[in-house]
Design a protein around this motif. Structure first.
Motif, PDB file in Angstrom:
ATOM      1  N   ARG A   7     -15.594 -43.325  17.831  1.00 26.05           N
ATOM      2  CA  ARG A   7     -15.369 -44.868  17.518  1.00 26.05           C
ATOM      3  C   ARG A   7     -16.734 -45.059  16.745  1.00 26.05           C
ATOM      4  O   ARG A   7     -17.149 -45.951  16.068  1.00 26.05           O
ATOM      5  CB  ARG A   7     -14.432 -46.092  18.217  1.00 26.05           C
ATOM      6  CG  ARG A   7     -13.291 -44.856  18.505  1.00 26.05           C
ATOM      7  CD  ARG A   7     -12.491 -45.780  18.407  1.00 26.05           C
ATOM      8  NE  ARG A   7     -12.620 -46.979  17.334  1.00 26.05           N
ATOM      9  CZ  ARG A   7     -11.974 -47.902  16.668  1.00 26.05           C
ATOM     10  NH1 ARG A   7     -11.041 -46.970  16.184  1.00 26.05           N
ATOM     11  NH2 ARG A   7     -12.055 -48.854  16.078  1.00 26.05           N
ATOM     12  N   THR A  41     -14.629 -42.309  10.268  1.00 28.73           N
ATOM     13  CA  THR A  41     -14.140 -42.089  10.995  1.00 28.73           C
ATOM     14  C   THR A  41     -12.396 -43.079  10.510  1.00 28.73           C
ATOM     15  O   THR A  41     -11.107 -43.450  10.754  1.00 28.73           O
ATOM     16  CB  THR A  41     -13.778 -42.718  12.332  1.00 28.73           C
ATOM     17  OG1 THR A  41     -14.472 -43.632  13.463  1.00 28.73           O
ATOM     18  CG2 THR A  41     -14.654 -41.288  13.253  1.00 28.73           C
ATOM     19  N   GLY A  42     -13.269 -44.543   9.739  1.00 34.54           N
ATOM     20  CA  GLY A  42     -12.105 -45.597   9.841  1.00 34.54           C
ATOM     21  C   GLY A  42     -13.149 -46.654   8.299  1.00 34.54           C
ATOM     22  O   GLY A  42     -13.182 -46.216   8.023  1.00 34.54           O
ATOM     23  N   CYS A  73      -4.809 -42.369   6.279  1.00 31.10           N
ATOM     24  CA  CYS A  73      -4.496 -43.334   7.151  1.00 31.10           C
ATOM     25  C   CYS A  73      -3.644 -42.692   8.509  1.00 31.10           C
ATOM     26  O   CYS A  73      -2.571 -43.210   7.715  1.00 31.10           O
ATOM     27  CB  CYS A  73      -4.718 -44.505   6.702  1.00 31.10           C
ATOM     28  SG  CYS A  73      -6.375 -44.638   5.362  1.00 31.10           S
ATOM     29  N   SER A  76      -4.712 -49.273  12.783  1.00 28.18           N
ATOM     30  CA  SER A  76      -5.365 -49.288  13.613  1.00 28.18           C
ATOM     31  C   SER A  76      -4.876 -50.293  14.343  1.00 28.18           C
ATOM     32  O   SER A  76      -4.490 -50.576  15.462  1.00 28.18           O
ATOM     33  CB  SER A  76      -6.669 -48.783  13.739  1.00 28.18           C
ATOM     34  OG  SER A  76      -6.871 -49.147  14.707  1.00 28.18           O
ATOM     35  N   VAL A  85      -8.209 -48.606   9.801  1.00 23.89           N
ATOM     36  CA  VAL A  85      -7.313 -47.785   9.874  1.00 23.89           C
ATOM     37  C   VAL A  85      -7.796 -46.871  10.380  1.00 23.89           C
ATOM     38  O   VAL A  85      -9.465 -46.661  10.117  1.00 23.89           O
ATOM     39  CB  VAL A  85      -7.094 -47.914   7.672  1.00 23.89           C
ATOM     40  CG1 VAL A  85      -5.915 -48.998   7.898  1.00 23.89           C
ATOM     41  CG2 VAL A  85      -7.800 -47.204   7.351  1.00 23.89           C
ATOM     42  N   ASN A  86      -7.002 -45.651  10.822  1.00 26.29           N
ATOM     43  CA  ASN A  86      -8.098 -44.779  11.532  1.00 26.29           C
ATOM     44  C   ASN A  86      -7.776 -43.354  10.426  1.00 26.29           C
ATOM     45  O   ASN A  86      -6.615 -43.331   9.524  1.00 26.29           O
ATOM     46  CB  ASN A  86      -7.597 -44.555  12.960  1.00 26.29           C
ATOM     47  CG  ASN A  86      -8.192 -44.982  13.669  1.00 26.29           C
ATOM     48  OD1 ASN A  86      -9.151 -45.746  13.572  1.00 26.29           O
ATOM     49  ND2 ASN A  86      -7.056 -44.950  14.975  1.00 26.29           N
ATOM     50  N   PHE A  87      -8.538 -42.834  10.019  1.00 27.37           N
ATOM     51  CA  PHE A  87      -8.509 -41.675   8.640  1.00 27.37           C
ATOM     52  C   PHE A  87      -7.863 -40.617   9.613  1.00 27.37           C
ATOM     53  O   PHE A  87      -8.545 -40.058  10.447  1.00 27.37           O
ATOM     54  CB  PHE A  87      -9.549 -41.443   8.350  1.00 27.37           C
ATOM     55  CG  PHE A  87     -10.256 -42.458   7.358  1.00 27.37           C
ATOM     56  CD1 PHE A  87      -9.634 -43.115   6.336  1.00 27.37           C
ATOM     57  CD2 PHE A  87     -12.172 -42.655   6.953  1.00 27.37           C
ATOM     58  CE1 PHE A  87     -10.000 -43.992   5.242  1.00 27.37           C
ATOM     59  CE2 PHE A  87     -12.490 -43.475   6.001  1.00 27.37           C
ATOM     60  CZ  PHE A  87     -11.723 -44.482   5.441  1.00 27.37           C
TER      61      PHE A  87
END
Length: 106
Positions: A7, A41-42, A73, A76, A85-87
């Motif tokens: 993160r 990561t997002g 995605c 989150s 969003v997280n990839f």
């Protein structure tokens, strides 16, 4: 393995936002959105219209009008019209793959 480090990606914030689209994995829905910031990561998105009823567990973020630049995605967080969003990486499921020798069973 320390997962908390994922993160801590450097975040790029866009002054005016970047126009983008969200699309369901199965293609049944599409929404315009603005990408406010992005990291490895997002991303943070501002969604045009309601996200109610959309399958946001997994979807595509389309970064080009031709659809050639996209990221898979997962949702989150939600805060009003903004979502985080997280990839998802295609290699995330590597643990399960086992190299098997090619053999003809016929």
């Amino acid at each position: 393995m320390a997962t908390s480090e994922r993160r801590k990606g450097d975040r790029v914030v866009f002054e005016r936002g970047i126009p983008a689209h969200m699309m369901g994995i199965d293609g049944t829905w599409r929404r315009e959105c603005t990408m406010e910031d992005i990291s490895e990561t997002g991303a943070k998105l501002t969604v045009d219209g309601s996200v109610e009823g959309l399958h946001l567990k997994e979807f595509f973020l389309l970064l080009s009008s031709t659809g050639l630049a996209y990221r898979r995605c997962e949702l989150s967080w939600v805060n009003g019209d903004q979502i985080g969003v997280n990839f998802l990486k295609t290699g995330d499921k590597r643990k399960k793959s086992v190299k098997r020798p090619h053999s003809a069973d016929a």
